[in-house]
Design a protein around this motif. Structure first.
Motif, PDB file in Angstrom:
ATOM      1  N   THR A 139      33.330 -25.404  -5.966  1.00  0.00           N
ATOM      2  CA  THR A 139      32.202 -24.488  -6.129  1.00  0.00           C
ATOM      3  C   THR A 139      32.557 -23.128  -5.532  1.00  0.00           C
ATOM      4  O   THR A 139      33.452 -23.012  -4.694  1.00  0.00           O
ATOM      5  CB  THR A 139      30.936 -25.020  -5.421  1.00  0.00           C
ATOM      6  OG1 THR A 139      31.168 -25.058  -4.009  1.00  0.00           O
ATOM      7  CG2 THR A 139      30.568 -26.414  -5.921  1.00  0.00           C
ATOM      8  N   GLU A 195      22.432 -28.443  -8.392  1.00  0.00           N
ATOM      9  CA  GLU A 195      22.481 -28.244  -6.941  1.00  0.00           C
ATOM     10  C   GLU A 195      21.074 -28.258  -6.360  1.00  0.00           C
ATOM     11  O   GLU A 195      20.207 -27.501  -6.823  1.00  0.00           O
ATOM     12  CB  GLU A 195      23.142 -26.906  -6.621  1.00  0.00           C
ATOM     13  CG  GLU A 195      24.633 -26.892  -6.816  1.00  0.00           C
ATOM     14  CD  GLU A 195      25.374 -27.669  -5.742  1.00  0.00           C
ATOM     15  OE1 GLU A 195      24.941 -27.637  -4.580  1.00  0.00           O
ATOM     16  OE2 GLU A 195      26.388 -28.312  -6.086  1.00  0.00           O
ATOM     17  N   THR A 250      30.176 -23.568 -10.421  1.00  0.00           N
ATOM     18  CA  THR A 250      30.781 -24.896 -10.260  1.00  0.00           C
ATOM     19  C   THR A 250      31.952 -25.040 -11.228  1.00  0.00           C
ATOM     20  O   THR A 250      32.029 -24.374 -12.260  1.00  0.00           O
ATOM     21  CB  THR A 250      29.771 -26.019 -10.528  1.00  0.00           C
ATOM     22  OG1 THR A 250      29.248 -25.875 -11.859  1.00  0.00           O
ATOM     23  CG2 THR A 250      28.627 -25.956  -9.542  1.00  0.00           C
TER      24      THR A 250
END
Length: 401
Positions: free
Chosen positions: A255, A273, A287
């Motif tokens: 990330t 997330e 990501t």
């Protein structure tokens, strides 16, 4: 736990250092303190306890909810205003906090100047969190008398230094007297100690060194200029502690929050997330696939690790497209190792950033056993497995030899 332990993120941050430190503190009753050794209020370490309590740690150590004291070392950039806000949400646990008198103070002027500088960069933003940490370091390099924590004990001296700050940045709209009052109150709430206090903690029992950000954002080793103005490797710890165990933290996917090269970025991966998202300064939370090439570089420039903590091991089952990248392709060239340049050679790091911006994954695969695959690729055993945010989701093999 028998040895001092250093917890360092090997990526761009957000790998789960907080949840790992919390888990260690929940299983070891003899920890003398969590010592913060870099960064400042821009850290965001999410911890969720078994009863569902959630806190995003910034300056307090991630062992606070376990009753473990925090020490902010001289390498920290201490932001009293942000600290007061964080303390309030934690129930004001100032009795657990000590602060090195020599640590630099982040002020509203640093924060405003940081944000002004990022806005002026336009599309060339560096990815700052907008908290003034880098600006505080820059001001201190130019001004040896920059405000430090010890100054809050002498209001007259603090006032003179803050006026100098306001003049330097040509900012007259921040009320100096109000800041002085707040900083003096900070000095009355916390225990300010000398640098020798770190030695007392190290002698009292094993300590956990909790890092901020990650090695790939290191001020000297990251992809310049998309880095943090902070030493994110083990180097600062080496100046505080003669011997410690090195734990590198990685996710099963990579990330990045903020601008800069990200070779394995894959926005289509289904990896939601819970606690990271778009913000005004860093933009979208990015990501991608696990980047073994970049993480091997991080291990190398950090001087090696003794063990790994691998988080988000539950993610591959939820994301069937997730893979591990083991080699890059740039202009027809295949490379599986990023060559480290001379230490503190920012021109080299900038050229590297330019090359990485034009690079794409060349070789990827999806392993059956993610833990062992990452262990083999990074050349270190996995001692902590994390399958979720709570300490009960962790499997800790051992914490010291």
């Amino acid at each position: 736990m028998k040895e001092h332990l250093a917890v360092v993120d090997l990526g761009y941050g957000d790998a789960g250092k907080g949840t790992i430190v919390d888990a260690i503190c929940s299983t070891s009753s003899n920890i003398a303190a969590v010592i913060r050794f870099n960064g400042g209020a821009q850290a965001a370490h999410n911890v969720i306890t078994e009863d569902g309590r959630h806190h995003t740690f910034a300056q307090f150590g991630s062992g606070t909810l376990r009753g473990v004291p925090t020490h902010l070392s001289r390498f920290m950039i201490v932001d009293p205003l942000a600290l007061a806000s964080e303390a309030r949400s934690l129930g004001n646990p100032f009795h657990l906090l000590t602060v090195d008198a020599d640590a630099l103070l982040a002020t509203p002027w640093h924060r405003a100047a940081n944000r002004r500088r990022e806005v002026e960069r336009g599309a060339e933003r560096h990815g700052s969190c907008g908290m003034g940490v880098g600006e505080t370091q820059m001001y201190a390099l130019k001004h040896p008398d920059a405000p430090r924590v010890a100054d809050v004990l002498t209001p007259t001296r603090l006032t003179i230094k803050l006026r100098a700050l306001a003049d330097f940045y040509d900012m007259s709209d921040i009320p100096i007297d109000d800041v002085v009052d707040a900083f003096v109150a900070f000095g009355e709430a916390v225990r300010i100690v000398g640098t020798e206090h770190t030695d007392r903690l190290l002698a009292a029992g094993p300590c956990v060194f909790e890092g901020a950000q990650g090695v790939l954002l290191d001020e000297w080793r990251g992809w310049h200029p998309y880095t943090t103005w902070s030493t994110t490797t083990f180097d600062n710890i080496g100046e505080l502690c003669p011997s410690f165990r090195r734990l590198g933290v990685v996710r099963t996917y990579t990330t990045r929050h903020g601008a800069g090269p990200f070779v394995t970025e894959a926005p289509d991966l289904d990896l939601p997330e819970a606690h990271n998202g778009r913000d005004d300064w860093q933009g979208a939370f990015r990501t991608g696939h696990f980047d073994a090439v970049a993480h091997r570089y991080a291990v190398e420039v950090a001087g090696g690790v003794d063990a790994l903590a691998v988080t988000h091991l539950d993610a591959p089952a939820r994301c069937p497209d997730l893979k591990i990248c083991t080699a890059y392709r740039t202009e027809g060239e295949i490379w599986d190792r990023i060559e480290p340049g001379p230490h503190r050679d920012l021109a080299y790091q900038e050229r590297l950033a330019g090359k990485l911006a034009k690079t794409e994954p060349a070789t990827s695969h999806r392993p059956v056993d993610w833990k062992n695959a990452i262990s083999e690729l990074l050349g270190a055993p996995v001692e902590i497995e994390s399958h979720g945010p709570r300490s009960s989701d962790k499997r800790i093999a051992t914490l010291s030899k």
